[in-house]
Scaffold this motif. Structure first.
Motif, PDB file in Angstrom:
ATOM      1  N   GLU A   1     -23.039 -25.762  -2.935  1.00  0.00           N
ATOM      2  CA  GLU A   1     -22.607 -27.123  -3.241  1.00  0.00           C
ATOM      3  C   GLU A   1     -21.466 -27.103  -4.262  1.00  0.00           C
ATOM      4  O   GLU A   1     -20.523 -27.893  -4.165  1.00  0.00           O
ATOM      5  CB  GLU A   1     -23.782 -27.948  -3.770  1.00  0.00           C
TER       6      GLU A   1
ATOM      7  N   ASN B   1     -18.352 -26.193  -2.391  1.00  0.00           N
ATOM      8  CA  ASN B   1     -17.865 -27.325  -1.594  1.00  0.00           C
ATOM      9  C   ASN B   1     -17.161 -28.364  -2.463  1.00  0.00           C
ATOM     10  O   ASN B   1     -16.130 -28.926  -2.073  1.00  0.00           O
ATOM     11  CB  ASN B   1     -19.029 -27.978  -0.844  1.00  0.00           C
TER      12      ASN B   1
ATOM     13  N   LYS C   1     -13.194 -29.284  -2.208  1.00  0.00           N
ATOM     14  CA  LYS C   1     -12.804 -30.667  -1.934  1.00  0.00           C
ATOM     15  C   LYS C   1     -11.816 -31.171  -2.985  1.00  0.00           C
ATOM     16  O   LYS C   1     -10.804 -31.807  -2.659  1.00  0.00           O
ATOM     17  CB  LYS C   1     -14.054 -31.557  -1.900  1.00  0.00           C
TER      18      LYS C   1
END
Length: 457
Positions: A348, A351, A355
């Motif tokens: 996570e 990610n 992003k």
């Protein structure tokens, strides 16, 4: 290039094809004790299952026709060492292959066999590399929390052994990373080959993909086979793994012969395997063999202090992958103020960073805009609930008096100080985020604080 040791040569098998008995005897004397298996035959056989038993074929070209050499080379996944005569030296058969010329002696034979086996290992590694070229693999365990330090020690403790390892942990905690770290520290000369057990089905195609001459198991010879999601492996494949762990042999496709294999097995699961075994969802014998050594990787919420090193490390790694410059927010690992448990674990975090890099927005801005969008309007309130069964009621607070601006008799310095303190307070003390909101550098903000402190010294 990692060179093979004398002990590692003992894991290879060799086939000598020659019609000359004295040549066969020479090779037996030279290679006995150097390799694990050594057989001799007089005539070549176009039998891929027979050839699959060996890592190296020493082929006397006088024992066959030129087209037979080509046929053997086309169906054999290992290395071929040609035994030539003077007249064959300039033949096209020599192109790209190791060869020997008479007269032969023990030292000459050994010096020819060793680089041939070394090249076999390098070929396997190259095959695995080209199959996973689109992925970036690391073996660095980042962080110095107590749990991460313990994990690093466990990896170094397990690495030298050949015993199977079972790694358990939530999705995204880094089980593959730990497996690769064990492989790298083990000194095994073969490659690290990963198999997703969820992709294995009870059909001939899956069998071929795992066990044929260029399959995952064969590629991992002298290396490590990582079985990810071991709980998903079909029941009829479980007995094959038991056979592998028992005798280090694998039945060839068709079942007519078997071949030796030197593979270390590391498996991983996101579920508690003991419960699956207890519910008869997994073969107990296989579980006991796979879990000779066990490790559990803690979730990120139990080692949040690792983010201090993990966040900038992952940011730099992703910037390299995406060919992007290092952002100014590189060290803003504290933007969440330790109040988030990262249910997706390290994956996570990756990610989120990726992003933010792509949309060119700092994690702090992204966090406040998307994760807690109402924070700028919400009142900060902490409620300590006692052991009473009812939560106390709160009456609505009266509407605050609207701000009418700063007093007219304040100096510009006093207005600046008040405004900066309010912004820092809004960001819960995160000076990096406050500095960005104010349009100044963090260094400038720190200088302001030092100036205000000196006023009271």
């Amino acid at each position: 290039m990692k060179l093979l040791t004398e002990r590692q040569f003992l894991t290879f098998s060799v086939l000598v094809i020659s019609q000359q008995p004295e040549v066969q005897v020479q090779f037996i004397h030279a290679l006995s004790g150097l390799v694990s298996g050594l057989d001799t035959i007089s005539n070549p056989q176009d039998d891929s299952q027979l050839l699959a038993l060996y890592d190296l074929i020493i082929l006397d070209v006088n024992a066959c026709q030129p087209h037979e050499v080509t046929q053997i080379a086309s169906c054999f996944e290992g290395e071929i060492l040609l035994l030539l005569s003077e007249k064959d030296f300039k033949s096209d058969l020599v192109q790209g292959r190791y060869y020997l010329l008479p007269p032969l002696n023990e030292h000459q034979i050994q010096q020819a066999v060793k680089p041939a086996l070394q090249r076999l290992i390098e070929t396997q590694k190259y095959t695995v590399l080209t199959q996973t070229l689109d992925q970036y693999h690391q073996t660095t365990i980042v962080g110095h929390s107590d749990k991460t330090t313990s994990l690093k020690q466990q990896i170094m403790q397990y690495a030298p052994s050949k015993a199977p390892v079972l790694i358990e942990g939530e999705a995204g905690t880094g089980k593959e990373l730990a497996a690769r770290a064990i492989h790298e520290a083990s000194g095994r000369v073969g490659p690290f080959v990963m198999v997703n057990c969820a992709d294995i089905h009870s059909d001939s195609v899956a069998t071929e993909r795992l066990f044929h001459h260029g399959g995952s198991l064969r590629l991992a010879n002298h290396g490590t086979l990582f079985l990810d999601g071991i709980e998903n492996i079909p029941a009829d494949f479980q007995h094959i793994l038991v056979q592998l762990l028992e005798g280090r042999t694998v039945q060839s496709h068709g079942g007519s012969s078997s071949y030796l294999i030197d593979v270390r097995l590391i498996s991983a699961s996101t579920k508690g395997m003991t419960n699956i075994v207890r519910e008869n969802g997994f073969c107990r014998e296989l579980y006991e063999r796979l879990s000779v050594l066990k490790m559990n990787i803690s979730p990120l919420r139990d080692r949040l202090s690792d983010l201090r090193e993990l966040f900038p490390y992952l940011t730099r790694r992703l910037c390299k992958q995406l060919s992007l410059p290092i952002p100014t927010w590189l060290n803003e690992y504290d933007f969440y103020q330790g109040k988030y448990n990262w249910p997706g674990n390290v994956r996570e975090v990756i990610n989120l960073i990726e992003k933010c890099l792509v949309i060119n927005k700092s994690p702090n801005d992204y966090w406040h805009e998307y994760m807690i969008p109402s924070s700028q309007y919400a009142s900060k309130m902490m409620i300590n609930v006692s052991h009473h069964s009812e939560i106390p009621e709160f009456s609505p607070s009266r509407t605050p008096t609207p701000m009418r601006g700063y007093p007219s008799d304040w100096s510009l310095q006093e207005i600046e100080k008040s405004h900066i303190l309010k912004v820092v307070d809004f960001y819960d003390g995160n000076k990096s985020a406050a500095a960005r909101q104010l349009g100044i550098s963090r260094k400038t903000l720190d200088r302001k604080y030092k100036e205000w402190q000196s006023e009271f010294d």
